[in-house]
Design a protein around this motif. Sequence first.
Motif: not given
Length: 124
Positions: A16-28
């Motif tokens: 029931l607690d908050w979760w955090s999702l982080y994304v750092d993308n790479v496209s070359n």
Amino acid sequence: MVDFLTKFVGNNQTNLDWWSLYVDNVSNVKVSGAGITLEGPDNVILEQALKLNFKALNDQVEYEAFIAGLKPTREVGAKKLRYYTNSQLVQGQVANRYQTKENVLLKYYHITKNLIDNFKCFEM
């Protein structure tokens, strides 16, 4: 990965607690991929690298990583999620502030929205 996380967060109170999702993308020219970090209650942290086997634009990579992060978050029973992104376009589309006109991004948008609907609370 999901089985591993479930052992740590298997009780309903934790979920029931908050979760955090982080994304750092790479496209070359040579590689498309992303780093995904999922943080849960009780200092649970999962980091995952995502490599795409196809050439993708930044926003496609962002959606792919978003979906890749949403699935295990949902599967461990998380009910509240905060998503952190540096993609103004994806954030605007998911928040329904921007129209999604491109067919490829429209498919990603619908998959993402369906996954988000499984959460009790969702913030970006």
